[in-house]
Design a protein around this motif. Structure first.
Motif, PDB file in Angstrom:
ATOM      1  N   LEU A  77       0.846  -1.187   0.000  1.00  0.00           N
ATOM      2  CA  LEU A  77       0.000   0.000   0.000  1.00  0.00           C
ATOM      3  C   LEU A  77       0.885   1.242   0.000  1.00  0.00           C
ATOM      4  O   LEU A  77       1.996   1.235   0.518  1.00  0.00           O
ATOM      5  CB  LEU A  77      -0.910   0.012   1.234  1.00  0.00           C
ATOM      6  CG  LEU A  77      -1.889  -1.156   1.373  1.00  0.00           C
ATOM      7  CD1 LEU A  77      -2.687  -1.007   2.661  1.00  0.00           C
ATOM      8  CD2 LEU A  77      -2.811  -1.233   0.175  1.00  0.00           C
ATOM      9  N   GLU A  78       0.377   2.316  -0.585  1.00  0.00           N
ATOM     10  CA  GLU A  78       1.138   3.562  -0.570  1.00  0.00           C
ATOM     11  C   GLU A  78       1.199   4.121   0.834  1.00  0.00           C
ATOM     12  O   GLU A  78       0.219   4.089   1.577  1.00  0.00           O
ATOM     13  CB  GLU A  78       0.473   4.588  -1.504  1.00  0.00           C
ATOM     14  CG  GLU A  78       1.191   4.707  -2.832  1.00  0.00           C
ATOM     15  CD  GLU A  78       0.646   5.859  -3.646  1.00  0.00           C
ATOM     16  OE1 GLU A  78       0.842   7.023  -3.249  1.00  0.00           O
ATOM     17  OE2 GLU A  78       0.025   5.565  -4.672  1.00  0.00           O
ATOM     18  N   SER A  79       2.340   4.650   1.182  1.00  0.00           N
ATOM     19  CA  SER A  79       2.513   5.200   2.515  1.00  0.00           C
ATOM     20  C   SER A  79       1.910   6.591   2.598  1.00  0.00           C
ATOM     21  O   SER A  79       1.889   7.350   1.618  1.00  0.00           O
ATOM     22  CB  SER A  79       4.002   5.256   2.873  1.00  0.00           C
ATOM     23  OG  SER A  79       4.181   5.887   4.109  1.00  0.00           O
ATOM     24  N   ALA A  90       8.344  -4.210   7.610  1.00  0.00           N
ATOM     25  CA  ALA A  90       8.150  -5.584   7.151  1.00  0.00           C
ATOM     26  C   ALA A  90       8.980  -5.866   5.902  1.00  0.00           C
ATOM     27  O   ALA A  90       9.617  -6.921   5.786  1.00  0.00           O
ATOM     28  CB  ALA A  90       6.669  -5.834   6.867  1.00  0.00           C
ATOM     29  N   VAL A  91       9.005  -4.928   4.964  1.00  0.00           N
ATOM     30  CA  VAL A  91       9.800  -5.090   3.746  1.00  0.00           C
ATOM     31  C   VAL A  91      11.286  -5.148   4.084  1.00  0.00           C
ATOM     32  O   VAL A  91      12.024  -6.039   3.639  1.00  0.00           O
ATOM     33  CB  VAL A  91       9.522  -3.945   2.757  1.00  0.00           C
ATOM     34  CG1 VAL A  91      10.523  -3.976   1.591  1.00  0.00           C
ATOM     35  CG2 VAL A  91       8.106  -4.031   2.210  1.00  0.00           C
ATOM     36  N   ILE A 103       5.721   5.166  12.569  1.00  0.00           N
ATOM     37  CA  ILE A 103       6.437   4.641  11.410  1.00  0.00           C
ATOM     38  C   ILE A 103       5.559   3.593  10.745  1.00  0.00           C
ATOM     39  O   ILE A 103       4.820   2.876  11.430  1.00  0.00           O
ATOM     40  CB  ILE A 103       7.809   4.047  11.810  1.00  0.00           C
ATOM     41  CG1 ILE A 103       8.635   3.726  10.554  1.00  0.00           C
ATOM     42  CG2 ILE A 103       7.636   2.817  12.685  1.00  0.00           C
ATOM     43  CD1 ILE A 103      10.099   3.440  10.845  1.00  0.00           C
ATOM     44  N   ASP A 104       5.599   3.544   9.434  1.00  0.00           N
ATOM     45  CA  ASP A 104       4.758   2.585   8.713  1.00  0.00           C
ATOM     46  C   ASP A 104       5.235   1.152   8.961  1.00  0.00           C
ATOM     47  O   ASP A 104       6.419   0.844   8.766  1.00  0.00           O
ATOM     48  CB  ASP A 104       4.791   2.865   7.208  1.00  0.00           C
ATOM     49  CG  ASP A 104       3.791   3.937   6.809  1.00  0.00           C
ATOM     50  OD1 ASP A 104       3.306   4.637   7.728  1.00  0.00           O
ATOM     51  OD2 ASP A 104       3.520   4.072   5.606  1.00  0.00           O
ATOM     52  N   GLY A 144       9.921  -7.891  11.191  1.00  0.00           N
ATOM     53  CA  GLY A 144       9.691  -6.471  10.917  1.00  0.00           C
ATOM     54  C   GLY A 144       8.351  -5.996  11.427  1.00  0.00           C
ATOM     55  O   GLY A 144       8.230  -4.902  11.992  1.00  0.00           O
ATOM     56  N   GLY A 145       7.309  -6.825  11.249  1.00  0.00           N
ATOM     57  CA  GLY A 145       5.983  -6.467  11.733  1.00  0.00           C
ATOM     58  C   GLY A 145       5.923  -6.376  13.247  1.00  0.00           C
ATOM     59  O   GLY A 145       5.297  -5.471  13.815  1.00  0.00           O
ATOM     60  N   SER A 146       6.576  -7.319  13.925  1.00  0.00           N
ATOM     61  CA  SER A 146       6.564  -7.287  15.392  1.00  0.00           C
ATOM     62  C   SER A 146       7.360  -6.101  15.918  1.00  0.00           C
ATOM     63  O   SER A 146       6.975  -5.469  16.916  1.00  0.00           O
ATOM     64  CB  SER A 146       7.121  -8.596  15.956  1.00  0.00           C
ATOM     65  OG  SER A 146       8.446  -8.818  15.507  1.00  0.00           O
ATOM     66  N   PHE A 147       8.460  -5.743  15.247  1.00  0.00           N
ATOM     67  CA  PHE A 147       9.240  -4.575  15.660  1.00  0.00           C
ATOM     68  C   PHE A 147       8.430  -3.301  15.457  1.00  0.00           C
ATOM     69  O   PHE A 147       8.451  -2.394  16.321  1.00  0.00           O
ATOM     70  CB  PHE A 147      10.548  -4.526  14.871  1.00  0.00           C
ATOM     71  CG  PHE A 147      11.473  -3.411  15.276  1.00  0.00           C
ATOM     72  CD1 PHE A 147      11.988  -3.363  16.555  1.00  0.00           C
ATOM     73  CD2 PHE A 147      11.823  -2.411  14.383  1.00  0.00           C
ATOM     74  CE1 PHE A 147      12.848  -2.332  16.934  1.00  0.00           C
ATOM     75  CE2 PHE A 147      12.672  -1.385  14.743  1.00  0.00           C
ATOM     76  CZ  PHE A 147      13.194  -1.345  16.029  1.00  0.00           C
ATOM     77  N   ALA A 148       7.686  -3.238  14.342  1.00  0.00           N
ATOM     78  CA  ALA A 148       6.817  -2.072  14.112  1.00  0.00           C
ATOM     79  C   ALA A 148       5.738  -1.977  15.188  1.00  0.00           C
ATOM     80  O   ALA A 148       5.442  -0.892  15.694  1.00  0.00           O
ATOM     81  CB  ALA A 148       6.180  -2.175  12.724  1.00  0.00           C
TER      82      ALA A 148
END
Length: 575
Positions: free
Chosen positions: A232-234, A377-378, A371-372, A357-361
């Motif tokens: 998705l676009e940020s 995640a990427v 932060i997105d 990455g998702g868990s860190f976010a």
């Protein structure tokens, strides 16, 4: 044959075209087989329907783990493991584990050779393993399909060993490009994965680029040219402070990258030591995976749908669940592939990176840091794979291509570099430093180039163009010289041998010129005596305990051994 009449470059380009087509069609065949077993075994028997990327992208709510228990999953995973085990160990035991490692083994140690049945057995065994719920990636089978076909081409047309090695890299790039829609990244991956210390097989890159491009173009005709994952676009732009979070994520990814091979190979080695028939071991691994999947099904199969959920942000999953999925995937991958099942490790490693990455976010959001989550995640996906496999350049390019996240190149570069360095430090001196067992550290450590090094050293010694000292014989060259087979002298029939003058030798005290070595076809090119070294001349007298460096053919070296050993043998018999 007609192919050998072509110049080397046109010949390899033609093979690139053929393997590009094979890689693309092989990937489509594998996906069809995977869908078949997914539908008629995993869903029908196990009661679990996987979620693909397109379905996940269209869903607004992610299925929550632990809200439904899939009690029949162990039946599907156990049956799949049993079927795959019987197939693998009945027809081609070398197809167990992940296919990329098998390609590395063929490159470094088998002169680019594989048995003709390998790509076909690997395709079916991997489709059964993953399609019934085993936790493995798609890339290993598709890489081995095309690289295996490359090995078949090499056999049919009797290509040189050097060209065979290049051809299997061409095939690997084609298969990976077709499955991941990443032509540039997979072309780089095929020449970078061979070594764990920032080295490349540069001479093959131009050809892997061609095969990967062709495979990608044909794949696009089947499934379009959109990236494998959809972002998705940020709603915001990157700011300098964000680099701090990407750096921390890179360090975490390096830690996970060091831990993952240890877990995987600990479980793999435990299965190796298990005293049951090898064909049964994948069923045991499948049973364990199925038991985990009863409550946590996202960690079985490929898991691409759940990766898409996290990559598009707003999953609604708690941080502790994402952490659980991170390490749960490492465990199920290790049980599936480490037990002898067939599947790749690249896909599961990407899954681990996305969840990390998702868990860190999620953790940063709990601290009210904006932060997105899809950015992390990427970047986590690239950073974990860069560390685990030590392929930083390929990991960065592949992930950017697979997600279309080209605006994230700069933070991905930073996190990938940090992950690589952290993993390098943490895994130093470990038995299995990376997830790929058959990676060589550098080209000098590969048997392919080690032989070239030995030949060069031997040629220089044969021509007496280097100063002979003990450091030469204290290196790995010493072990090869003592192996008995000698080292081939390039473009000559002779080989280089090392012999020790025994006590009681009849030639001890005699001058070199008196031994008739020229008639025998033997040349003594160097002598190590005590702490010194001698370049022998005709009047040099041999002494007991001399280390002799000798150039001779097989018949001559037997005669020379008899000459210096005869009296010693007789003395031993008399005593």
């Amino acid at each position: 044959m007609w192919l050998l009449n072509l110049q080397r470059t046109p010949r390899l380009i033609l093979i690139c075209v053929v393997l590009g087509v094979v890689g693309a069609l092989g990937a489509q065949l594998f996906l069809l087989l995977l869908h078949f077993f997914d539908t008629y075994v995993l869903a029908a028997v196990g009661g679990y329907e996987t979620i693909d990327v397109e379905t996940a992208h269209a869903m607004t709510d992610i299925p929550q783990p632990f809200t439904r228990l899939y009690w029949c999953l162990p039946i599907s995973t156990t049956l799949g493991g049993l079927a795959a085990g019987l197939l693998i160990f009945g027809l081609a035991p070398e197809t167990e584990g992940h296919g990329t490692d098998a390609t590395l083994l063929a490159f470094h140690r088998n002169k680019g050779r594989m048995r003709a049945r390998v790509p076909f057995v690997k395709t079916l065994a991997s489709a059964i393993t993953i399609g019934t719920g085993g936790s493995g990636g798609h890339e290993g089978p598709t890489a081995q399909i095309a690289s295996g076909m490359g090995a078949i081409i090499g056999q049919i047309f009797n290509l040189s060993d050097d060209e065979r090695r290049i051809v299997i890299l061409i095939g690997m790039a084609a298969g990976l490009s077709a499955i991941f829609k990443s032509p540039l990244g997979t072309a780089i991956f095929a020449v970078e994965i061979l070594y764990s210390r920032m080295a490349f097989e540069g001479g093959a890159l131009i050809f892997t680029l061609i095969s990967a491009s062709i495979a990608y173009s044909i794949t696009g005709m089947f499934s379009g040219f959109t990236p494998l994952f959809l972002l998705l676009e940020s709603s915001r732009d990157l700011v300098p402070l964000d680099l701090l979070w990407f750096s921390l994520l890179g360090a975490l990814a390096g830690g996970v990258g060091a831990l993952m091979p240890r877990i995987y190979y600990t479980i793999r080695d435990a299965f190796v030591a298990l005293k049951v028939p090898r064909a049964i071991k994948p069923a045991i691994g499948g049973l364990a995976v199925g038991m985990i999947g009863i409550a946590m099904p996202p960690v079985i199969g490929g898991g691409y749908g759940y990766m898409q959920f996290v990559l598009q942000g707003g999953t609604g999953l708690a941080v502790w669940i994402l952490v659980l999925l991170t390490f749960g995937k490492i465990l199920t991958l290790s049980l599936t592939v480490g037990s002898g099942g067939s599947g790749g490790v690249f896909g599961p490693t990407l899954f681990v990176g996305v969840m990390l990455g998702g868990s860190f976010a999620g953790l940063l959001h709990l601290m009210n840091i904006d932060i997105d989550s899809n950015w992390l995640a990427v970047v986590g996906m690239a950073a974990v794979f860069a560390g685990t496999a030590r392929v930083p350049i390929a990991a960065m390019v592949m992930v950017i291509e697979m997600t279309g996240g080209f605006t994230l190149i700069m933070p991905t570069m930073l996190a990938v570099a940090i992950s690589f360095l952290v993993q390098l430090v943490l895994s130093r001196n470990t038995k299995y430093p990376t997830i790929y067992e058959y990676q060589a550290r550098t080209p000098a450590d590969s048997p392919v180039y080690r032989e070239t090094f030995y030949q060069t050293a031997a040629d220089l010694l044969r021509r007496q163009e280097v100063h002979l000292d003990r450091d030469i014989l204290d290196s790995e060259l010493q072990a090869v010289l003592e192996g008995g087979e000698g080292i081939s002298l390039r473009q000559r029939k002779e080989r280089l041998y090392r012999l020790l003058m025994p006590a009681g030798s009849p030639v001890a005290g005699r001058e070199v010129r008196s031994l008739g070595l020229s008639d025998m076809g033997v040349v003594i090119v160097g002598i190590i005596r005590g702490e010194g070294e001698i370049t022998p001349t005709g009047d040099t007298r041999l002494q007991v305990r001399d280390d002799l460096l000798v150039a001779a053919n097989e018949e001559s070296i037997r005669s020379f051994r008899d000459l210096i050993m005869t009296s010693s043998k007789n003395d031993a018999q008399d005593s």
